[in-house]
Design an enzyme around this catalytic site. Structure first.
Site, PDB file in Angstrom:
ATOM      1  N   LYS A  71       0.828  -1.202   0.000  1.00  0.00           N
ATOM      2  CA  LYS A  71       0.000   0.000   0.000  1.00  0.00           C
ATOM      3  C   LYS A  71       0.869   1.260   0.000  1.00  0.00           C
ATOM      4  O   LYS A  71       0.649   2.184  -0.797  1.00  0.00           O
ATOM      5  CB  LYS A  71      -0.912   0.014   1.231  1.00  0.00           C
ATOM      6  CG  LYS A  71      -1.909   1.176   1.241  1.00  0.00           C
ATOM      7  CD  LYS A  71      -2.286   1.613   2.648  1.00  0.00           C
ATOM      8  CE  LYS A  71      -1.188   2.440   3.292  1.00  0.00           C
ATOM      9  NZ  LYS A  71      -1.589   3.028   4.600  1.00  0.00           N
ATOM     10  N   ASP A  90      -6.146   1.082   1.014  1.00  0.00           N
ATOM     11  CA  ASP A  90      -6.179   1.139   2.474  1.00  0.00           C
ATOM     12  C   ASP A  90      -7.576   0.743   2.933  1.00  0.00           C
ATOM     13  O   ASP A  90      -8.393   0.266   2.148  1.00  0.00           O
ATOM     14  CB  ASP A  90      -5.797   2.541   2.970  1.00  0.00           C
ATOM     15  CG  ASP A  90      -6.821   3.602   2.597  1.00  0.00           C
ATOM     16  OD1 ASP A  90      -7.798   3.287   1.867  1.00  0.00           O
ATOM     17  OD2 ASP A  90      -6.668   4.761   3.030  1.00  0.00           O
TER      18      ASP A  90
END
Length: 211
Positions: A121, A139
């Site tokens: 991420k 996320d």
């Protein structure tokens, strides 16, 4: 409604409602953004933005941060979540950035993910924001909003969500779409109580249609 039709309507609405969508983290160069994103794990951007001015003043470069001890770093970030682990990650990241990348933030996902504290991420955020690459950082907001609206069909993991979003969103707007989904999740489609009354996507939202 087909998946293609839903994506088209959702993306058109975001483009009109949120023509400018950017990270809310404060930074002035790729190194500072990398530090901020590492700190933002399970912590609010608001809190990170309160921490980073003093941290960046004390350690303005990778070299300066690499020379600091984890205890010294801890004093600047102790009000964020998991400060012990993040102190170690920031120290290790800075050292590796200096030793293996000449102090420059790399522009490929494998190199980024080789840095301590940098997962997929975080790497995707850097690639999208700094290098404008067509990467989708997933996320908790992106994961939740994508599933609720119906942009993902049966995605059980962040990686599955990432792949489905990248497959269906035009590559040139993926970096912006990442921020659309995050900001929508942060301020409208909240985790505990989505604000459907003030959402412009109810006509195409799978979650709303089931209420």
């Amino acid at each position: 409604m087909t998946v293609k039709e839903r994506y088209k309507k959702v993306l058109e609405w975001f483009e009109q409602a949120m023509p400018i969508a950017e990270t809310e983290l404060h930074y002035s160069n790729p190194f500072q953004l990398l530090v901020a994103v590492i700190l933002s794990a399970q912590c609010t951007d608001k809190r990170v933005n309160m921490i980073t001015p003093a941290l960046f003043e004390a350690y303005p470069t990778p070299q300066a941060l690499a020379a600091a001890t984890t205890d010294e770093i801890f004093q600047y970030i102790k009000s964020c979540s998991y400060p012990n682990n993040k102190s170690k990650s920031l120290s290790g990241m800075a050292k590796k950035l200096v030793e293996e990348f000449g102090g420059e933030v790399p522009s490929d996902i494998d190199s980024l993910m080789s840095l301590p504290g940098v997962g997929r991420k975080t790497a995707n955020v850097i690639l999208a924001v700094v290098f404008n690459q067509s990467t989708m950082a997933v996320d908790t907001h992106v994961f939740r909003v994508s599933e609720r609206i119906g942009l993902t069909t049966d995605s059980k993991t962040p990686l599955a969500t990432e792949k489905e979003l990248v497959k269906n969103i035009p590559s040139e707007i993926i970096p912006k779409a990442h921020h659309w989904l995050i900001l929508h999740g942060r301020y409208v489609c909240k985790a505990r109580r989505p604000d459907c009354l003030n959402c412009g996507l109810t006509s195409v939202c799978r979650y709303y249609s089931k209420q």
